[in-house]
Design a protein around this motif. Structure first.
Motif, PDB file in Angstrom:
ATOM      1  N   LEU A 266       8.300   6.490 -12.408  1.00  0.00           N
ATOM      2  CA  LEU A 266       7.474   5.849 -13.435  1.00  0.00           C
ATOM      3  C   LEU A 266       8.346   5.092 -14.431  1.00  0.00           C
ATOM      4  O   LEU A 266       8.019   3.976 -14.816  1.00  0.00           O
ATOM      5  CB  LEU A 266       6.604   6.881 -14.156  1.00  0.00           C
ATOM      6  CG  LEU A 266       5.423   7.412 -13.368  1.00  0.00           C
ATOM      7  CD1 LEU A 266       4.764   8.583 -14.101  1.00  0.00           C
ATOM      8  CD2 LEU A 266       4.409   6.302 -13.099  1.00  0.00           C
ATOM      9  N   LYS A 267       9.441   5.704 -14.797  1.00  0.00           N
ATOM     10  CA  LYS A 267      10.381   5.049 -15.726  1.00  0.00           C
ATOM     11  C   LYS A 267      10.955   3.782 -15.100  1.00  0.00           C
ATOM     12  O   LYS A 267      11.208   2.799 -15.793  1.00  0.00           O
ATOM     13  CB  LYS A 267      11.494   6.030 -16.084  1.00  0.00           C
ATOM     14  CG  LYS A 267      12.354   5.610 -17.221  1.00  0.00           C
ATOM     15  CD  LYS A 267      11.661   5.883 -18.521  1.00  0.00           C
ATOM     16  CE  LYS A 267      12.649   5.841 -19.667  1.00  0.00           C
ATOM     17  NZ  LYS A 267      11.987   5.974 -20.944  1.00  0.00           N
TER      18      LYS A 267
ATOM     19  N   ASP B   7       9.373   1.859 -13.190  1.00  0.00           N
ATOM     20  CA  ASP B   7       8.225   0.972 -12.952  1.00  0.00           C
ATOM     21  C   ASP B   7       7.874   0.866 -11.471  1.00  0.00           C
ATOM     22  O   ASP B   7       7.652  -0.212 -10.938  1.00  0.00           O
ATOM     23  CB  ASP B   7       8.466  -0.413 -13.570  1.00  0.00           C
ATOM     24  CG  ASP B   7       7.177  -1.202 -13.727  1.00  0.00           C
ATOM     25  OD1 ASP B   7       6.114  -0.574 -13.881  1.00  0.00           O
ATOM     26  OD2 ASP B   7       7.228  -2.444 -13.689  1.00  0.00           O
ATOM     27  N   ARG B   8       7.811   2.038 -10.832  1.00  0.00           N
ATOM     28  CA  ARG B   8       7.424   2.135  -9.422  1.00  0.00           C
ATOM     29  C   ARG B   8       6.275   3.141  -9.297  1.00  0.00           C
ATOM     30  O   ARG B   8       6.422   4.216  -8.726  1.00  0.00           O
ATOM     31  CB  ARG B   8       8.637   2.534  -8.584  1.00  0.00           C
ATOM     32  CG  ARG B   8       9.703   1.416  -8.578  1.00  0.00           C
ATOM     33  CD  ARG B   8      11.079   1.834  -8.140  1.00  0.00           C
ATOM     34  NE  ARG B   8      11.184   2.431  -6.838  1.00  0.00           N
ATOM     35  CZ  ARG B   8      12.345   2.852  -6.312  1.00  0.00           C
ATOM     36  NH1 ARG B   8      13.483   2.679  -6.980  1.00  0.00           N
ATOM     37  NH2 ARG B   8      12.373   3.413  -5.124  1.00  0.00           N
ATOM     38  N   PRO B   9       5.102   2.780  -9.877  1.00  0.00           N
ATOM     39  CA  PRO B   9       4.004   3.743  -9.977  1.00  0.00           C
ATOM     40  C   PRO B   9       3.427   4.207  -8.642  1.00  0.00           C
ATOM     41  O   PRO B   9       3.037   5.375  -8.521  1.00  0.00           O
ATOM     42  CB  PRO B   9       2.953   3.013 -10.813  1.00  0.00           C
ATOM     43  CG  PRO B   9       3.262   1.568 -10.658  1.00  0.00           C
ATOM     44  CD  PRO B   9       4.756   1.495 -10.472  1.00  0.00           C
ATOM     45  N   ASP B  10       3.343   3.331  -7.648  1.00  0.00           N
ATOM     46  CA  ASP B  10       2.781   3.749  -6.364  1.00  0.00           C
ATOM     47  C   ASP B  10       3.634   4.834  -5.714  1.00  0.00           C
ATOM     48  O   ASP B  10       3.110   5.813  -5.172  1.00  0.00           O
ATOM     49  CB  ASP B  10       2.635   2.546  -5.415  1.00  0.00           C
ATOM     50  CG  ASP B  10       1.573   1.565  -5.892  1.00  0.00           C
ATOM     51  OD1 ASP B  10       0.581   2.006  -6.514  1.00  0.00           O
ATOM     52  OD2 ASP B  10       1.740   0.357  -5.665  1.00  0.00           O
ATOM     53  N   GLU B  11       4.945   4.668  -5.796  1.00  0.00           N
ATOM     54  CA  GLU B  11       5.848   5.674  -5.245  1.00  0.00           C
ATOM     55  C   GLU B  11       5.765   6.977  -6.048  1.00  0.00           C
ATOM     56  O   GLU B  11       5.841   8.068  -5.488  1.00  0.00           O
ATOM     57  CB  GLU B  11       7.282   5.161  -5.240  1.00  0.00           C
ATOM     58  CG  GLU B  11       7.531   4.012  -4.283  1.00  0.00           C
ATOM     59  CD  GLU B  11       8.916   3.419  -4.472  1.00  0.00           C
ATOM     60  OE1 GLU B  11       9.888   4.079  -4.035  1.00  0.00           O
ATOM     61  OE2 GLU B  11       9.023   2.325  -5.066  1.00  0.00           O
ATOM     62  N   ALA B  12       5.618   6.828  -7.368  1.00  0.00           N
ATOM     63  CA  ALA B  12       5.496   8.009  -8.229  1.00  0.00           C
ATOM     64  C   ALA B  12       4.257   8.812  -7.865  1.00  0.00           C
ATOM     65  O   ALA B  12       4.314  10.039  -7.749  1.00  0.00           O
ATOM     66  CB  ALA B  12       5.441   7.580  -9.698  1.00  0.00           C
ATOM     67  N   LEU B  13       3.155   8.111  -7.649  1.00  0.00           N
ATOM     68  CA  LEU B  13       1.908   8.784  -7.284  1.00  0.00           C
ATOM     69  C   LEU B  13       2.059   9.501  -5.948  1.00  0.00           C
ATOM     70  O   LEU B  13       1.666  10.664  -5.803  1.00  0.00           O
ATOM     71  CB  LEU B  13       0.762   7.772  -7.231  1.00  0.00           C
ATOM     72  CG  LEU B  13      -0.613   8.327  -6.865  1.00  0.00           C
ATOM     73  CD1 LEU B  13      -1.041   9.430  -7.826  1.00  0.00           C
ATOM     74  CD2 LEU B  13      -1.634   7.197  -6.843  1.00  0.00           C
ATOM     75  N   LYS B  14       2.654   8.827  -4.994  1.00  0.00           N
ATOM     76  CA  LYS B  14       2.860   9.433  -3.676  1.00  0.00           C
ATOM     77  C   LYS B  14       3.732  10.687  -3.788  1.00  0.00           C
ATOM     78  O   LYS B  14       3.486  11.687  -3.118  1.00  0.00           O
ATOM     79  CB  LYS B  14       3.500   8.417  -2.731  1.00  0.00           C
ATOM     80  CG  LYS B  14       3.629   8.905  -1.314  1.00  0.00           C
ATOM     81  CD  LYS B  14       4.213   7.849  -0.400  1.00  0.00           C
ATOM     82  CE  LYS B  14       4.376   8.393   0.999  1.00  0.00           C
ATOM     83  NZ  LYS B  14       5.061   7.485   1.888  1.00  0.00           N
ATOM     84  N   SER B  15       4.734  10.629  -4.651  1.00  0.00           N
ATOM     85  CA  SER B  15       5.658  11.756  -4.814  1.00  0.00           C
ATOM     86  C   SER B  15       4.967  12.998  -5.372  1.00  0.00           C
ATOM     87  O   SER B  15       5.227  14.113  -4.935  1.00  0.00           O
ATOM     88  CB  SER B  15       6.809  11.340  -5.740  1.00  0.00           C
ATOM     89  OG  SER B  15       7.619  12.443  -6.040  1.00  0.00           O
ATOM     90  N   VAL B  16       4.064  12.817  -6.327  1.00  0.00           N
ATOM     91  CA  VAL B  16       3.502  13.952  -7.061  1.00  0.00           C
ATOM     92  C   VAL B  16       2.186  14.462  -6.481  1.00  0.00           C
ATOM     93  O   VAL B  16       1.783  15.585  -6.779  1.00  0.00           O
ATOM     94  CB  VAL B  16       3.351  13.578  -8.560  1.00  0.00           C
ATOM     95  CG1 VAL B  16       2.152  12.673  -8.800  1.00  0.00           C
ATOM     96  CG2 VAL B  16       3.297  14.803  -9.432  1.00  0.00           C
ATOM     97  N   GLU B  17       1.549  13.696  -5.623  1.00  0.00           N
ATOM     98  CA  GLU B  17       0.270  14.130  -5.053  1.00  0.00           C
ATOM     99  C   GLU B  17       0.415  15.470  -4.333  1.00  0.00           C
ATOM    100  O   GLU B  17       1.353  15.684  -3.583  1.00  0.00           O
ATOM    101  CB  GLU B  17      -0.270  13.074  -4.074  1.00  0.00           C
ATOM    102  CG  GLU B  17      -0.874  11.882  -4.772  1.00  0.00           C
ATOM    103  CD  GLU B  17      -1.389  10.833  -3.804  1.00  0.00           C
ATOM    104  OE1 GLU B  17      -0.792  10.652  -2.719  1.00  0.00           O
ATOM    105  OE2 GLU B  17      -2.389  10.182  -4.151  1.00  0.00           O
TER     106      GLU B  17
END
Length: 181
Positions: free
Chosen positions: A59-60, A62-72
């Protein structure tokens, strides 16, 4: 930067150091490598913790799609293993990733799940932080009254608020007094 053969805990420490030094790409690589090593060791809780750390760094960066995939899925993993506080924190990270991806309704649900858990655990500071995030999300959506209510709720649950929070608490009561006349 290449990942040397090492333990996942050493990689995690190196990733945290890289994050503190604002070397985000290095932190991403090392958190991801630590997560994979924990998975190989069948340590799902530490792998989920690394996934949440990875989410924050992505997220820091600025890669929100990857961040979401990581935490799901990580909040459920923590819940299945009885770690309510880690689950609540994971819901907060999930909410941040969802919000960054523009999924505001889902982000609000995740923040409410985090808030409920922090409240049941008596984690006043984390509850306040979560309620503040919820309030900001509601405000961005033009829902000022709900935002005010969310922030006030977070402040009301503090047993020993500092001077600033006592002031905010009394300030937030003014609109309710005006509306209830």
């Amino acid at each position: 930067m290449t990942i040397e053969s090492t333990t996942p805990s050493a990689l995690s420490r190196q990733a945290r150091q890289a994050y503190q030094e604002k070397r985000l790409e290095d932190a991403i690589l090392k958190f991801d490598a630590a997560k994979k090593l924990y998975i190989q060791e069948n340590n799902v809780l530490l792998a989920a913790e690394m996934a949440n750390n990875l989410c924050v760094v992505l997220l820091k960066a600025d890669r929100p799609d990857e961040a979401l995939k990581s935490v799901e899925g990580t909040p459920d993993l923590f819940l299945e293993n009885g770690d309510e506080k880690a689950a609540a924190m994971a819901y907060g990270n999930l909410a941040s990733a969802l919000e960054a991806c523009g999924n505001f309704k889902e982000a609000e649900v995740a923040l409410q799940q985090a808030s409920d858990r922090f409240q049941s655990l008596g984690e006043e500071d984390l509850l306040l932080h979560t309620q503040r995030s919820l309030s900001q999300l509601q405000l961005r959506q033009g829902r000022a009254f709900e935002a005010l209510s969310s922030m006030q709720s977070g402040l009301e649950h503090q047993k020993k608020p500092g001077l600033k929070n006592r002031f905010l608490r009394s300030l937030f009561k003014i609109p309710y007094r005006l509306l209830n006349r």
